[in-house]
Structure formats: C-alpha cells, structure tokens
Design a protein around this motif. Structure first.
Motif, PDB file in Angstrom:
ATOM      1  N   GLN A 278       0.756  -1.130  -0.135  1.00 45.60           N
ATOM      2  CA  GLN A 278       0.068   0.072   0.158  1.00 45.60           C
ATOM      3  C   GLN A 278       0.878   1.227   0.020  1.00 45.60           C
ATOM      4  O   GLN A 278       1.901   1.294   0.561  1.00 45.60           O
ATOM      5  CB  GLN A 278      -0.930  -0.008   1.346  1.00 45.60           C
ATOM      6  CG  GLN A 278      -1.777  -1.096   1.309  1.00 45.60           C
ATOM      7  CD  GLN A 278      -2.901  -0.940   2.594  1.00 45.60           C
ATOM      8  OE1 GLN A 278      -2.920  -2.009   3.286  1.00 45.60           O
ATOM      9  NE2 GLN A 278      -3.319   0.193   2.719  1.00 45.60           N
ATOM     10  N   THR A 279       0.410   2.239  -0.761  1.00 51.11           N
ATOM     11  CA  THR A 279       1.078   3.508  -0.666  1.00 51.11           C
ATOM     12  C   THR A 279       0.017   4.716  -0.712  1.00 51.11           C
ATOM     13  O   THR A 279      -1.076   4.445  -1.300  1.00 51.11           O
ATOM     14  CB  THR A 279       2.061   3.900  -2.019  1.00 51.11           C
ATOM     15  OG1 THR A 279       1.306   3.607  -3.056  1.00 51.11           O
ATOM     16  CG2 THR A 279       2.997   2.723  -1.821  1.00 51.11           C
ATOM     17  N   PRO A 280       0.238   5.562   0.269  1.00 49.08           N
ATOM     18  CA  PRO A 280       1.289   5.895   0.935  1.00 49.08           C
ATOM     19  C   PRO A 280       1.069   5.106   2.286  1.00 49.08           C
ATOM     20  O   PRO A 280       0.099   4.833   2.657  1.00 49.08           O
ATOM     21  CB  PRO A 280       1.286   7.205   1.331  1.00 49.08           C
ATOM     22  CG  PRO A 280      -0.143   7.845   1.104  1.00 49.08           C
ATOM     23  CD  PRO A 280      -0.669   6.763   0.145  1.00 49.08           C
ATOM     24  N   LYS A 281       2.017   5.417   3.277  1.00 48.85           N
ATOM     25  CA  LYS A 281       1.940   4.628   4.668  1.00 48.85           C
ATOM     26  C   LYS A 281       0.979   5.683   5.479  1.00 48.85           C
ATOM     27  O   LYS A 281       0.358   5.245   6.609  1.00 48.85           O
ATOM     28  CB  LYS A 281       3.230   4.245   5.222  1.00 48.85           C
ATOM     29  CG  LYS A 281       3.784   2.893   4.496  1.00 48.85           C
ATOM     30  CD  LYS A 281       4.789   2.379   5.165  1.00 48.85           C
ATOM     31  CE  LYS A 281       5.352   1.160   4.418  1.00 48.85           C
ATOM     32  NZ  LYS A 281       5.399   1.300   3.022  1.00 48.85           N
ATOM     33  N   PHE A 282       1.372   7.047   5.224  1.00 50.01           N
ATOM     34  CA  PHE A 282       0.744   7.826   6.173  1.00 50.01           C
ATOM     35  C   PHE A 282       0.711   9.183   5.166  1.00 50.01           C
ATOM     36  O   PHE A 282       0.981   9.565   4.250  1.00 50.01           O
ATOM     37  CB  PHE A 282       1.854   8.407   7.209  1.00 50.01           C
ATOM     38  CG  PHE A 282       2.340   7.371   8.179  1.00 50.01           C
ATOM     39  CD1 PHE A 282       3.468   6.874   7.850  1.00 50.01           C
ATOM     40  CD2 PHE A 282       1.625   7.145   9.256  1.00 50.01           C
ATOM     41  CE1 PHE A 282       3.959   5.957   8.643  1.00 50.01           C
ATOM     42  CE2 PHE A 282       2.018   6.003  10.280  1.00 50.01           C
ATOM     43  CZ  PHE A 282       3.242   5.515   9.746  1.00 50.01           C
ATOM     44  N   ARG A 283      -0.794   9.818   5.717  1.00 49.64           N
ATOM     45  CA  ARG A 283      -1.015  11.024   4.951  1.00 49.64           C
ATOM     46  C   ARG A 283      -1.824  11.868   5.911  1.00 49.64           C
ATOM     47  O   ARG A 283      -2.586  11.261   6.434  1.00 49.64           O
ATOM     48  CB  ARG A 283      -1.985  10.692   3.860  1.00 49.64           C
ATOM     49  CG  ARG A 283      -2.047  11.810   2.623  1.00 49.64           C
ATOM     50  CD  ARG A 283      -0.905  12.406   1.978  1.00 49.64           C
ATOM     51  NE  ARG A 283      -1.291  13.469   1.151  1.00 49.64           N
ATOM     52  CZ  ARG A 283      -1.700  13.577  -0.034  1.00 49.64           C
ATOM     53  NH1 ARG A 283      -1.665  12.403  -0.669  1.00 49.64           N
ATOM     54  NH2 ARG A 283      -1.904  14.608  -0.555  1.00 49.64           N
ATOM     55  N   VAL A 284      -1.582  13.269   5.676  1.00 49.44           N
ATOM     56  CA  VAL A 284      -2.494  14.189   6.460  1.00 49.44           C
ATOM     57  C   VAL A 284      -3.204  15.034   5.389  1.00 49.44           C
ATOM     58  O   VAL A 284      -2.555  15.525   4.502  1.00 49.44           O
ATOM     59  CB  VAL A 284      -1.871  15.139   7.384  1.00 49.44           C
ATOM     60  CG1 VAL A 284      -2.767  16.226   8.003  1.00 49.44           C
ATOM     61  CG2 VAL A 284      -1.280  14.113   8.464  1.00 49.44           C
ATOM     62  N   LEU A 285      -4.395  15.146   5.336  1.00 45.65           N
ATOM     63  CA  LEU A 285      -5.284  15.775   4.355  1.00 45.65           C
ATOM     64  C   LEU A 285      -6.188  16.891   5.090  1.00 45.65           C
ATOM     65  O   LEU A 285      -6.370  16.743   6.312  1.00 45.65           O
ATOM     66  CB  LEU A 285      -6.277  15.102   3.870  1.00 45.65           C
ATOM     67  CG  LEU A 285      -5.746  14.118   2.776  1.00 45.65           C
ATOM     68  CD1 LEU A 285      -7.269  13.270   2.101  1.00 45.65           C
ATOM     69  CD2 LEU A 285      -5.042  14.804   1.490  1.00 45.65           C
ATOM     70  N   LYS A 286      -6.327  18.121   4.535  1.00 47.50           N
ATOM     71  CA  LYS A 286      -7.324  19.088   4.790  1.00 47.50           C
ATOM     72  C   LYS A 286      -8.645  18.584   4.524  1.00 47.50           C
ATOM     73  O   LYS A 286      -8.827  18.136   3.200  1.00 47.50           O
ATOM     74  CB  LYS A 286      -6.923  20.503   4.328  1.00 47.50           C
ATOM     75  CG  LYS A 286      -5.594  20.952   4.947  1.00 47.50           C
ATOM     76  CD  LYS A 286      -5.214  22.395   4.650  1.00 47.50           C
ATOM     77  CE  LYS A 286      -4.017  22.969   5.091  1.00 47.50           C
ATOM     78  NZ  LYS A 286      -3.715  24.284   4.551  1.00 47.50           N
ATOM     79  N   THR A 287      -9.704  18.998   5.236  1.00 48.70           N
ATOM     80  CA  THR A 287     -11.090  18.692   4.526  1.00 48.70           C
ATOM     81  C   THR A 287     -11.306  19.225   3.279  1.00 48.70           C
ATOM     82  O   THR A 287     -10.948  20.549   2.986  1.00 48.70           O
ATOM     83  CB  THR A 287     -12.024  19.619   5.617  1.00 48.70           C
ATOM     84  OG1 THR A 287     -11.941  18.790   7.080  1.00 48.70           O
ATOM     85  CG2 THR A 287     -13.490  19.272   5.316  1.00 48.70           C
TER      86      THR A 287
ATOM     87  N   LEU B  34      -5.303   6.320  -2.714  1.00 50.80           N
ATOM     88  CA  LEU B  34      -4.644   5.267  -1.928  1.00 50.80           C
ATOM     89  C   LEU B  34      -4.559   4.004  -3.310  1.00 50.80           C
ATOM     90  O   LEU B  34      -5.468   3.793  -3.757  1.00 50.80           O
ATOM     91  CB  LEU B  34      -5.246   4.897  -0.837  1.00 50.80           C
ATOM     92  CG  LEU B  34      -5.112   5.661   0.464  1.00 50.80           C
ATOM     93  CD1 LEU B  34      -5.793   6.938   0.289  1.00 50.80           C
ATOM     94  CD2 LEU B  34      -5.712   4.669   1.799  1.00 50.80           C
ATOM     95  N   LEU B  35      -3.132   3.789  -3.215  1.00 57.25           N
ATOM     96  CA  LEU B  35      -2.888   2.678  -4.184  1.00 57.25           C
ATOM     97  C   LEU B  35      -2.433   1.495  -3.317  1.00 57.25           C
ATOM     98  O   LEU B  35      -1.824   1.369  -2.501  1.00 57.25           O
ATOM     99  CB  LEU B  35      -1.640   3.156  -4.984  1.00 57.25           C
ATOM    100  CG  LEU B  35      -1.030   2.022  -5.921  1.00 57.25           C
ATOM    101  CD1 LEU B  35      -2.036   1.822  -7.003  1.00 57.25           C
ATOM    102  CD2 LEU B  35       0.252   2.602  -6.594  1.00 57.25           C
TER     103      LEU B  35
ATOM    104  N   ASN C 218      -3.611  -4.113  -9.376  1.00 56.43           N
ATOM    105  CA  ASN C 218      -3.750  -2.811  -8.839  1.00 56.43           C
ATOM    106  C   ASN C 218      -5.397  -2.435  -8.491  1.00 56.43           C
ATOM    107  O   ASN C 218      -6.269  -2.591  -9.220  1.00 56.43           O
ATOM    108  CB  ASN C 218      -3.472  -1.558  -9.473  1.00 56.43           C
ATOM    109  CG  ASN C 218      -1.872  -1.628  -9.717  1.00 56.43           C
ATOM    110  OD1 ASN C 218      -1.209  -2.284  -9.124  1.00 56.43           O
ATOM    111  ND2 ASN C 218      -1.422  -1.178 -10.782  1.00 56.43           N
ATOM    112  N   PHE C 219      -5.691  -2.101  -7.007  1.00 55.07           N
ATOM    113  CA  PHE C 219      -6.864  -1.429  -6.547  1.00 55.07           C
ATOM    114  C   PHE C 219      -6.958  -0.110  -5.872  1.00 55.07           C
ATOM    115  O   PHE C 219      -6.156  -0.009  -5.065  1.00 55.07           O
ATOM    116  CB  PHE C 219      -7.460  -2.485  -5.753  1.00 55.07           C
ATOM    117  CG  PHE C 219      -8.836  -2.345  -5.600  1.00 55.07           C
ATOM    118  CD1 PHE C 219      -9.552  -3.026  -4.147  1.00 55.07           C
ATOM    119  CD2 PHE C 219      -9.624  -2.074  -6.449  1.00 55.07           C
ATOM    120  CE1 PHE C 219     -10.896  -2.859  -3.960  1.00 55.07           C
ATOM    121  CE2 PHE C 219     -11.122  -1.834  -6.122  1.00 55.07           C
ATOM    122  CZ  PHE C 219     -11.830  -2.484  -5.001  1.00 55.07           C
ATOM    123  N   LEU C 220      -7.327   0.991  -6.611  1.00 58.43           N
ATOM    124  CA  LEU C 220      -7.113   2.272  -6.213  1.00 58.43           C
ATOM    125  C   LEU C 220      -8.408   2.507  -5.423  1.00 58.43           C
ATOM    126  O   LEU C 220      -9.608   2.344  -5.770  1.00 58.43           O
ATOM    127  CB  LEU C 220      -7.054   3.186  -7.287  1.00 58.43           C
ATOM    128  CG  LEU C 220      -5.613   3.292  -7.942  1.00 58.43           C
ATOM    129  CD1 LEU C 220      -5.117   2.005  -8.443  1.00 58.43           C
ATOM    130  CD2 LEU C 220      -5.494   4.410  -8.872  1.00 58.43           C
TER     131      LEU C 220
END
Lengths: 110, 111
Positions: A6-15, A21-22, A73-75
């Motif tokens: 899986q990539t990425p392992k960590f992510r921070v998003l704004k609302t 995610l791959l 692959n499954f996105l």
C-alpha cells in the motif's frame, strides 16, 4: 515476493482535499478489498473487486470510489475528504476466503 | 462477529500458559470462519480457519473450536509466548466475498 503493498503509509489531508490510495498485489489474486479500521472496531469493508474492471460496494462505501483497471492494482479515492474519514485503511487480496493484507495507510483529515 | 464496543476486550496471560479467545458470531448462515492476528502497526495475518461442517481444527499451537448451536467460536493458543501478543479478530463469511470482522480481542502475554 512483496505480497500486498500500500502507498502511501501515512497522509494528512485538509477537509475537502482529494487523494488516491494505491494497492498493488503480486500474487495474481482475482479478488481485492479495501477496509477501514477505527479504534475499538473491527475492519469494515468499503469496496471490493472480484476481477479486473469490476468493483462493488461493501458495508461503508459512501464518500469513497474505487477502480480496478489492472488486475494487480486496486485504487481507493476520496474526492472530498472529511474528518470522519480519519482512519487506518487496509487493502487485501485473496484467491479464496483467506485474505492477505497490506501494512495499512494511516490517514488523518483535519 | 464479536459485539462491537468502544473498548477492546483484553486477555492477559502468563507466558507458557494456554490462552482462549472467544467470539460470538451473529449470522447462522455463516459457513466459514477465520481467525486473524494483528500486531501493532501491521495488517491482519491469517492464523487458522474452519468451515461450518467441522467443530474443531488444529494448527501449530492453535486450535479453533466451533459451536454452531450457540454461534460461538474460540481460538486456543497453547504455551503462549510473548510473540503472541497482538489483537485477534474472528471473521465470518456467508459465501461470496463479504467477510465480517469482529471488534477484536487484545492479548497481553506477561513474561
């Protein structure tokens, strides 16, 4: 043999932001799944795929979209992220009922 | 699967003792059951499975028992080791591709 990656392992998003995610598997499995895991709860199925070019809704599909253009692959896409989508996301693949899981993606939506 | 709650059930055992983790499933039509182990920071990993036409299955140091009358599943770990510390999930499958996971039980092994 990497298994499920899986990539990425960590992510921070704004609302309101979007992201994808791959998930990639090298076991030639037909079936792939996306789950989310929240504290104190088991894994809940978001979407799944029974083969290349196919997708189906799981238990909690709202706010997510998926694509399976290639067998390996499954996105998983979030078009407009919400704080309620803060979770750990796991991808899995299987050739029967035994699933092989990736390491997870920890997503925080602020 | 297990009843969902805010707090994971916890089991604490002494190293070398046997562990028994229990799970109540909800769907009498479920015909396939799986136990997964999840270590911190990792994805779940298959341990052992059992089909509904069986009531017991043994693996290496693990045994799964199925009681369809009361819809109960248990995982027994013999001679529990520190490496067994993890969250254990039972999962049920009614056929097809939708596997329903329980909330999990956290196993602590005391040295």
């Amino acid at each position: 043999n990497a298994g499920v990656t899986q990539t990425p392992k960590f992510r921070v998003l704004k609302t309101g932001q979007s992201m994808t995610l791959l998930c990639a598997q090298d076991m030639n499995h037909e079936y792939m799944y996306w789950y989310r895991q929240d504290p104190g709860m088991g894994l809940r199925l978001i979407h799944y795929s029974v083969g290349e070019g196919t997708t189906a809704k799981g238990e909690v599909p709202d706010g997510y979209n998926v694509s399976r253009l290639k067998k390996q692959n499954f996105l998983l896409g979030l078009e407009s992220a919400a704080p309620s989508q803060t979770s750990v996301y796991f991808c899995a693949s299987s050739y029967n009922s035994e699933a092989f899981f990736g390491q997870g993606t920890r997503l925080t939506v602020v | 699967g297990e009843s969902v709650g805010l707090h994971l059930p916890t089991l604490s055992v002494q190293e070398g003792d046997n562990s028994i983790i229990n799970c109540a499933y909800s769907n009498s039509a479920s015909d396939y059951f799986i136990w997964y182990k999840q270590e911190s920071g990792k994805g779940p990993q298959f341990i052992i499975d059992i089909r509904s036409n069986m009531d017991k299955r043994q693996g290496q140091r693990v045994t799964v028992l199925l009681n369809k009358t009361v819809k109960h599943l248990s995982l027994q770990i013999a001679a529990t080791q520190p490496g067994d510390s993890a969250v254990y999930f039972c999962a049920e499958n009614t056929g097809g591709f939708k596997t329903i996971f329980g909330a999990g039980t956290r196993l602590f092994v005391k040295a």
